[in-house]
Design a protein around this motif. Structure first.
Motif, PDB file in Angstrom:
ATOM      1  N   MET A   1       0.833  -1.134  -0.058  1.00  0.00           N
ATOM      2  CA  MET A   1      -0.050  -0.041  -0.087  1.00  0.00           C
ATOM      3  C   MET A   1       0.980   1.336  -0.013  1.00  0.00           C
ATOM      4  O   MET A   1       1.911   1.219   0.631  1.00  0.00           O
ATOM      5  CB  MET A   1      -0.839   0.211   1.089  1.00  0.00           C
ATOM      6  N   ASN A   2       0.476   2.197  -0.602  1.00  0.00           N
ATOM      7  CA  ASN A   2       1.290   3.445  -0.391  1.00  0.00           C
ATOM      8  C   ASN A   2       0.772   4.285   0.417  1.00  0.00           C
ATOM      9  O   ASN A   2      -0.169   3.586   1.546  1.00  0.00           O
ATOM     10  CB  ASN A   2       0.996   4.325  -1.895  1.00  0.00           C
ATOM     11  N   ASP A   3       1.170   5.648   0.360  1.00  0.00           N
ATOM     12  CA  ASP A   3       0.776   6.434   1.695  1.00  0.00           C
ATOM     13  C   ASP A   3      -0.807   6.791   1.928  1.00  0.00           C
ATOM     14  O   ASP A   3      -1.070   7.021   3.081  1.00  0.00           O
ATOM     15  CB  ASP A   3       1.614   7.922   1.530  1.00  0.00           C
ATOM     16  N   ALA A   4      -1.473   6.688   0.728  1.00  0.00           N
ATOM     17  CA  ALA A   4      -2.749   6.961   0.740  1.00  0.00           C
ATOM     18  C   ALA A   4      -3.515   5.898   1.037  1.00  0.00           C
ATOM     19  O   ALA A   4      -4.671   5.589   1.171  1.00  0.00           O
ATOM     20  CB  ALA A   4      -3.454   7.592  -0.531  1.00  0.00           C
ATOM     21  N   GLY A   5      -2.847   4.579   1.301  1.00  0.00           N
ATOM     22  CA  GLY A   5      -3.496   3.511   1.623  1.00  0.00           C
ATOM     23  C   GLY A   5      -4.030   2.541   0.488  1.00  0.00           C
ATOM     24  O   GLY A   5      -4.735   1.690   0.631  1.00  0.00           O
ATOM     25  N   ARG A   7      -3.592   0.091  -2.612  1.00  0.00           N
ATOM     26  CA  ARG A   7      -2.949  -0.958  -3.158  1.00  0.00           C
ATOM     27  C   ARG A   7      -2.067  -0.621  -4.361  1.00  0.00           C
ATOM     28  O   ARG A   7      -2.610  -0.092  -5.372  1.00  0.00           O
ATOM     29  CB  ARG A   7      -3.969  -2.149  -3.226  1.00  0.00           C
ATOM     30  N   VAL A   8      -0.825  -1.087  -4.369  1.00  0.00           N
ATOM     31  CA  VAL A   8      -0.007  -0.878  -5.596  1.00  0.00           C
ATOM     32  C   VAL A   8       0.588  -2.405  -6.008  1.00  0.00           C
ATOM     33  O   VAL A   8       0.813  -3.128  -5.128  1.00  0.00           O
ATOM     34  CB  VAL A   8       1.238  -0.216  -5.188  1.00  0.00           C
ATOM     35  N   GLN A   9       0.517  -2.718  -7.146  1.00  0.00           N
ATOM     36  CA  GLN A   9       0.766  -3.897  -7.699  1.00  0.00           C
ATOM     37  C   GLN A   9       1.878  -3.479  -8.845  1.00  0.00           C
ATOM     38  O   GLN A   9       1.687  -2.709  -9.738  1.00  0.00           O
ATOM     39  CB  GLN A   9      -0.218  -4.611  -8.372  1.00  0.00           C
ATOM     40  N   VAL A  10       3.105  -4.367  -8.585  1.00  0.00           N
ATOM     41  CA  VAL A  10       4.026  -4.060  -9.564  1.00  0.00           C
ATOM     42  C   VAL A  10       4.305  -5.662 -10.281  1.00  0.00           C
ATOM     43  O   VAL A  10       4.574  -6.522  -9.475  1.00  0.00           O
ATOM     44  CB  VAL A  10       5.566  -3.551  -9.033  1.00  0.00           C
ATOM     45  N   THR A  37      10.057  -5.500  -2.745  1.00  0.00           N
ATOM     46  CA  THR A  37       8.796  -5.407  -1.976  1.00  0.00           C
ATOM     47  C   THR A  37       9.354  -4.631  -0.554  1.00  0.00           C
ATOM     48  O   THR A  37       8.761  -3.699  -0.280  1.00  0.00           O
ATOM     49  CB  THR A  37       8.160  -6.800  -1.358  1.00  0.00           C
ATOM     50  N   ARG A  38      10.434  -5.028  -0.134  1.00  0.00           N
ATOM     51  CA  ARG A  38      11.166  -4.392   1.133  1.00  0.00           C
ATOM     52  C   ARG A  38      11.299  -2.899   0.915  1.00  0.00           C
ATOM     53  O   ARG A  38      10.850  -1.979   1.452  1.00  0.00           O
ATOM     54  CB  ARG A  38      12.248  -4.751   1.539  1.00  0.00           C
ATOM     55  N   LEU A  39      11.694  -2.674  -0.381  1.00  0.00           N
ATOM     56  CA  LEU A  39      12.279  -1.379  -1.029  1.00  0.00           C
ATOM     57  C   LEU A  39      10.853  -0.386  -1.220  1.00  0.00           C
ATOM     58  O   LEU A  39      10.911   0.730  -0.511  1.00  0.00           O
ATOM     59  CB  LEU A  39      13.032  -1.143  -2.105  1.00  0.00           C
ATOM     60  N   LEU A  40      10.107  -0.914  -1.713  1.00  0.00           N
ATOM     61  CA  LEU A  40       8.695  -0.413  -2.063  1.00  0.00           C
ATOM     62  C   LEU A  40       8.105  -0.001  -0.651  1.00  0.00           C
ATOM     63  O   LEU A  40       7.273   1.033  -0.236  1.00  0.00           O
ATOM     64  CB  LEU A  40       7.790  -1.238  -2.812  1.00  0.00           C
TER      65      LEU A  40
END
Length: 88
Positions: A1-5, A7-10, A37-40
């Motif tokens: 999830m990003n700062d806005a909550g 979900r982000v999929q790469v 994943t850790r970096l994101l």
């Protein structure tokens, strides 16, 4: 999830290694996925990806000798290169 909550999929369709015989690709893949994943999660989604969908090709650059010492170190190094490329 990003700062806005949200979900982000790469999705990384393939990793290509020119001039390198990759042994144990499943271990490389697992380490790559865990490190990216850790970096994101820790450093956030790069602005270059925010609100963007679609395909992109990224040159991961050149790896050093120590990056080739194990499948895990190779996977982690490639993930760091990919993340770095996304932040440029």
């Amino acid at each position: 999830m990003n700062d806005a909550g949200e979900r982000v999929q790469v999705r990384v369709e393939s990793l290509e290694f020119e001039g390198l015989d990759v042994r144990e690709p499943a271990r490389v893949q697992s380490a790559f996925q865990a490190e990216l994943t850790r970096l994101l999660v820790e450093q956030g989604v790069p602005e270059s990806l925010a609100g963007r969908a679609g395909d992109a090709e990224l040159d991961g650059g050149t790896l050093g000798e120590r990056d080739l010492s194990s499948p895990e170190s190779l996977g982690r190094a490639v993930a760091r290169q990919v993340y770095g490329g996304l932040t440029r």
